[in-house]
Design an enzyme around this catalytic site. Structure first.
Site, short mmCIF file in Angstrom:
data_model
loop_
_atom_site.label_atom_id
_atom_site.label_comp_id
_atom_site.label_asym_id
_atom_site.label_seq_id
_atom_site.Cartn_x
_atom_site.Cartn_y
_atom_site.Cartn_z
N GLU A 34 0.85 -1.19 0.00
CA GLU A 34 0.00 0.00 0.00
C GLU A 34 0.88 1.23 0.00
OE1 GLU A 34 -3.47 -1.89 2.93
OE2 GLU A 34 -2.36 -0.11 3.54
N LYS B 126 2.42 4.42 1.47
CA LYS B 126 2.59 4.93 2.84
C LYS B 126 2.43 6.44 2.77
CE LYS B 126 5.40 4.58 7.00
NZ LYS B 126 5.14 5.89 7.53
N ARG C 216 -2.31 9.42 11.57
CA ARG C 216 -3.12 8.23 11.72
C ARG C 216 -4.46 8.61 12.35
NH1 ARG C 216 -0.95 2.89 12.65
NH2 ARG C 216 -2.66 1.41 12.38
N ARG D 46 -3.49 8.58 16.89
CA ARG D 46 -2.63 7.43 17.14
C ARG D 46 -2.40 7.22 18.64
NH1 ARG D 46 2.75 5.52 14.79
NH2 ARG D 46 3.75 5.03 16.74
N GLU E 82 -5.50 7.28 7.32
CA GLU E 82 -4.53 8.37 7.45
C GLU E 82 -5.17 9.63 6.85
OE1 GLU E 82 -1.39 7.48 8.70
OE2 GLU E 82 -0.05 9.07 8.01
N PHE F 81 -7.39 2.49 5.21
CA PHE F 81 -6.67 1.27 4.85
C PHE F 81 -7.09 0.04 5.64
CE2 PHE F 81 -3.58 3.96 7.25
CZ PHE F 81 -3.53 3.23 8.43
N ARG G 13 3.82 -4.12 17.34
CA ARG G 13 4.68 -3.90 16.19
C ARG G 13 5.12 -5.29 15.75
NH1 ARG G 13 6.73 0.66 14.73
NH2 ARG G 13 6.52 1.75 16.70
N LYS H 81 7.04 -1.45 7.16
CA LYS H 81 7.07 -0.15 6.48
C LYS H 81 8.38 -0.06 5.71
CE LYS H 81 8.50 1.96 10.83
NZ LYS H 81 8.13 2.80 11.95
#
Ligand code: AMP
Length: 560
Positions: A246, A248, A253, A268, A298, A338, A412, A418
């Site tokens: 996707e 970035k 966020r 976020r 986003e 997303f 994470r 990313k």
């Protein structure tokens, strides 16, 4: 009723032990003895959170304001410099100044009362809100013992410094409730607030309970996070071939909740930012009237022609709530979704990403909401083509998402990677030097640090004066002075609160810093208003980057 003095004494005891186990037991035993309401508040206080996640921003009390109120009580405003010089931290300074009272009140505050007053402070809005908030705080401090004031101050600036991280708090909750730690962690992923976790695990219900007709929680979930990867080829190596790429986007966020006909937006960090983004609220309300949903996405700022603007422009929207109407015209925002985490009566986070995205595509088709650009690469060449086209179009890079990955709130994990062209780190500013020449009067050379090996510690890895505009230098100077703890030899030392994203060319061995490493050619890309110091990159991460660099010679990945 638990006294706030008891709470403060437990915090004091926590700061005197290094052992994670002892801390969890101490805190757990204390929490287990409280009634459910007070346990909820105390668990939150212990990790330096005054109110439930999402409500804290409404308190609007800066460290400077807390200090002023405390110092005025003992007529010591002019002694700030001396007091801060002898104090180990902010809370300590407040304790010292409160000890200057001729007589200390007997401890009468309870945990419940402190929470109630903090809620009252947060609820104040409208005319003279600031003054009314400070008046309530003054009333609270007047009744506090010096030790209570110390911990109240620490809670308000979210810096407990007793080593009680979120992880240790979860251990404490497991200890207090007898619930296995894995289950505690799972509940925390969904709640993102230790107070709520404790309440739920003790069999309580959450207030306000989600309306039965919605089925979905209206509380924000922690956002899922991504691990870094250098190149698209690395993504293939790490994820196998079954992933999507996707764009970035370089924005902020947002988690968007629709429930009971209302749309709310969370950042976020789980603060409610609904009032900052009126056009997004209107757009989503109009697109899906009356539906219940949780979206992840986003927002980016665009110019009147719809072209993306720098991240700083967007951040102005969040800082200047009062000017939202004007900024709405100057810097409109656009939303790109997303992920969908819940729809109607179902939470979707345990479904694979491929299924969630299919649901999202269908909703976008019906409603006209925009999704991020995406592709399902059949091979490395296709993936690289997508990535390079994304970079050429001005996106920050790409996100690679494993098709079978669940949505893991707050984690994470390896589900998302990313891929960014530049080598960047999120670092905390610890100090800054006064500039000279053209930068005279500004704090301009910033000392940058990564999260250290122990909670609350930071390890310096470099300095830079590059990357900010004149206006940003001025803003930053003002900001850092408000966080000042000490000053000598032309260097101002500050509380570690400001996180900046820093680009660098490579990592060198260095005898100058205790960490043994220093960044070369560091340059600030932007201030990460959306990240807390606890979310900065760690020294272990930099160590791992350094090790990788030795295997792979430095240089931007796309140049290879
Ligand atoms: P970073 O802040 O550098 O750790 O990168 C992760 C952030 O990228 C997320 O928190 C999002 O704000 C942002 N982001 C931009 N585009 C996407 C996307 N397509 N999927 C997930 N996150 C994205």
């Amino acid at each position: 009723m638990a006294s706030f003095q008891d709470f403060a004494e437990v915090c004091q005891a926590l700061s005197q032990t290094q052992s994670r186990l002892q801390m969890a037991e101490l805190a757990g035993d204390f929490l287990a003895a409280l009634n459910i309401e007070e346990a909820e508040a105390a668990a939150r206080f212990m990790v330096g959170r005054a109110l439930p996640v999402g409500d804290e921003a409404k308190l609007n009390l800066s460290g400077r304001a807390v200090w002023r109120v405390a110092a005025e009580l003992t007529d010591s405003l002019d002694r700030g410099e001396d007091i801060f010089a002898s104090a180990v931290d902010f809370g300590d300074a407040v304790e010292i100044v409160m000890r200057l009272r001729a007589e200390e009140p007997a401890p009468t505050l309870t945990v419940a009362e402190v929470e109630c007053q903090l809620r009252d402070i947060a609820a104040i809005e409208g005319r003279h809100a600031r003054q009314r908030k400070l008046d309530l705080l003054r009333g609270l401090l007047l009744r506090a013992t010096a030790l209570e004031a110390k911990y109240l101050a620490k809670i308000l600036i979210r810096e407990m410094r007793h080593g009680m991280s979120e992880g240790v708090m979860l251990d404490a909750i497991a200890h207090a409730t007898g619930v296995p730690i894995e289950q505690v962690r799972r509940v925390n992923m969904m709640q993102g607030d230790p107070g709520r976790v404790l309440r739920l695990l003790r069999g309580g219900t959450l207030a306000p309970a989600p309306a039965p007709s919605t089925g979905l929680a209206t509380r924000p979930l922690k956002p899922m996070l991504a691990q870094p990867a250098d190149t698209v080829a690395d993504a293939f190596a790490m994820l196998g071939s079954r992933f999507a790429l996707e764009h970035k986007l370089d924005g902020a966020r947002v988690q968007i909740h629709g429930a009971g006909g209302r749309v709310r937006i969370f950042s976020r960090r789980l603060n409610e930012i609904t009032p900052s983004l009126p056009e997004i609220v209107e757009r989503v309300e109009a697109a899906l009237p009356g539906r219940n949903f949780i979206f992840d996405g986003e927002v980016i700022a665009v110019d009147p022609q719809g072209r993306p603007l720098a991240f700083q422009e967007l951040m102005r929207r969040f800082r200047r709530i009062r000017e939202v109407q004007r900024l709405r015209e100057e810097a409109p925002v656009r939303l790109f979704l997303f992920d969908v985490l819940g729809l109607d009566h179902e939470l979707l986070i345990d479904r694979p990403y491929s299924e969630r995205f299919a649901v999202l595509e269908e909703l976008a088709r019906q409603s006209g909401l925009e999704l991020v650009g995406r592709c399902l690469p059949a091979n490395l060449a296709e993936a690289e083509q997508f990535y390079h086209a994304a970079r050429a179009a001005g996106y920050e890079g790409a996100m690679a998402k494993r098709l079978d990955s669940r949505y893991s709130p707050g984690v994470r994990g390896r589900g998302w990677l990313k891929i960014k062209g530049a080598r960047t780190l999120d670092l905390v500013i610890l100090a800054a030097d006064w500039g000279y020449g053209r930068r005279h009067g500004w704090l301009s050379n910033y000392h940058l640090a990564a999260r250290g090996r122990t909670e609350g510690e930071f390890a310096e890895v470099g300095k830079t004066f590059k990357g900010l505009t004149d206006e940003q230098f001025r803003d930053m100077t003002e900001r850092l002075l408000a966080l000042k703890t000490d000053e000598h030899g032309g260097t101002v030392f500050v509380r570690p609160e400001v996180v900046v994203e820093v680009a660098y060319s490579d990592i060198q061995r260095s005898a100058q810093y205790e960490s043994g490493m220093a960044l070369r050619f560091a340059r600030i890309l932007r201030v990460r208003e959306d990240k807390s110091p606890q979310e900065a990159d760690s020294i272990e991460h930099i160590g791992a980057e350094f090790a990788r660099q030795i295997v792979r010679p430095p240089g931007p990945p796309q140049a290879k």
